[in-house]
Design a protein around this motif. Sequence first.
Motif, PDB file in Angstrom:
ATOM      1  N   LEU A   1       0.853  -1.287   0.234  1.00  0.00           N
ATOM      2  CA  LEU A   1      -0.189  -0.061  -0.466  1.00  0.00           C
ATOM      3  C   LEU A   1       1.044   1.184   0.047  1.00  0.00           C
ATOM      4  O   LEU A   1       0.645   2.141  -0.504  1.00  0.00           O
ATOM      5  N   ARG A   2       2.299   1.038   0.697  1.00  0.00           N
ATOM      6  CA  ARG A   2       3.059   2.659   0.537  1.00  0.00           C
ATOM      7  C   ARG A   2       3.795   2.829  -0.666  1.00  0.00           C
ATOM      8  O   ARG A   2       3.875   3.631  -0.369  1.00  0.00           O
ATOM      9  N   ARG A   3       3.817   1.493  -1.400  1.00  0.00           N
ATOM     10  CA  ARG A   3       4.674   1.800  -2.833  1.00  0.00           C
ATOM     11  C   ARG A   3       3.738   2.626  -3.534  1.00  0.00           C
ATOM     12  O   ARG A   3       4.385   2.720  -5.118  1.00  0.00           O
ATOM     13  N   ILE A   4       2.964   2.804  -3.245  1.00  0.00           N
ATOM     14  CA  ILE A   4       1.833   3.753  -4.205  1.00  0.00           C
ATOM     15  C   ILE A   4       2.044   5.210  -3.994  1.00  0.00           C
ATOM     16  O   ILE A   4       1.605   5.359  -2.415  1.00  0.00           O
ATOM     17  N   CYS A   5       2.301   6.588  -4.223  1.00  0.00           N
ATOM     18  CA  CYS A   5       2.573   7.168  -4.386  1.00  0.00           C
ATOM     19  C   CYS A   5       1.043   7.976  -4.211  1.00  0.00           C
ATOM     20  O   CYS A   5       0.220   8.623  -5.342  1.00  0.00           O
TER      21      CYS A   5
END
Length: 476
Positions: free
Chosen positions: A65-69
């Motif tokens: 989820l955090r890898r989506i800017c």
Amino acid sequence: MKIVVRVELITDWGDTNTVEVGRIDRPSQTLDSGSVGLSLADGKQLLHSLQQAVIPAQTDEICALRRICRRCHRWTGVKGLPESQSRYRLWYRQLSQPTPRILRLRAALVFGNSVLPAMADHAGARYAGVVSPPGETRSADVVSTSGRDDAEFLPVGDKINHVTIRNRTLRVGARIDTIELPSIQPRSPTTEWTLAIDGGFVRGRGKTEIRSFEILTGRLAAPGGKPRVFACVRSELPDVAERLTSLVQTHSGTSHPRLSVITDGANGIQSIYRQLPFTATPILDWFHISMRVRHLEQIVKGLLPRSETEKYTKKALCTYANRLRWCFWHANAAKTEQRMQQTLLLCRIVVAQTARFTRSLEQLDYRVGELLAYLKSNSGSTIAYGKHYREHRPISTAMAESAVNQVINVRMCKHQHMRWTPRGAHLLAQVRCAGINGDLAAKLAAYRARIDEVPEDVARFLEFMQRAEEAKPHAF
């Protein structure tokens, strides 16, 4: 008999994974009434295996989820191999999990930021803010009790250093110091708010520094709502009135709330309401007035007259003192002034025949003059206490006194032989108040959201660069 325990992990997007977390053997030859059920060792091992299965799955989900800017909604890359370890101190054991570092685009620069938040700061600060002083080793001993007779209580692997707890607590206090969360429950602009303020003193650290300093604390309350606890050290804030203004306006939802400020009128606290940018009604605490009147009543009651003049004087003074409380209760300022002036007149013109009666009159004269000075320094703060009481409106600083006990006395003064710096006491008070209000996790989340926000000037620069890039001719 063999017992196999498996756990099924189902993500929000439908992926399913089954993991075996434990296998327990109970041979029939060794089975008896004493081995029925799971032992404590079996339970610890199952919980440890369950965490080893759950934490990696949760870590992978958070990383995905955090890898989506958040700005451009693109899939970001990972910086190198996941060599860094996130350590989780659980109630029974410490676990480590590899965490990657995600690349984020900010102002045309690439920064590597750790994916997982520091959850240990939240847990350690909350525990230290509730239990024992972070400067002592007792909180660490309670959390880590392995190797002792009571290791069955919270059996963890390694002992937690009390310095770590203190540093994390103060770091969390610094992060949430200026954060005020709005109230979840909507309020009407006509809601009457009450701000009760009181102070408590704690001992300063070292002989060369200040010996003691004051921590202001109290509660902000409204009918039908949960009171909000606040605390601060005056020397650590540039403007106390600004902090209270932010507190009241944030939770009331309006820039000009209907506010009453209740104080005991000591140490300049009463003057705070004059510095607020909106109108506030000052109220002098009824308990402090009542106790001062009670002191006068006790002095008059203890008079021992010998002559007729002394007997008449005591009878007149009893009449004035017994009616004084009624005058304050019904806000009859004229009669209040008259009763006290008559008392002063009798104390100064009566010639007593005994030395003891003379000393009592001098003491009564001093106490009445002190009460007059107290009322003069807090002029305009006395109200019709009886009317407010019948309307179920606050007339005393009782809720502020309880806040002093919760935030300061229990944590820093009573049976706590410690000395504090103003900065350390201020930051610990912020953690303590957030723990009492129940919004410590929400304030930390707001802090993380604040540091993730792109500054306005940087956003304008990125927008300008994007327009310039779109205006360039592209070669095909």
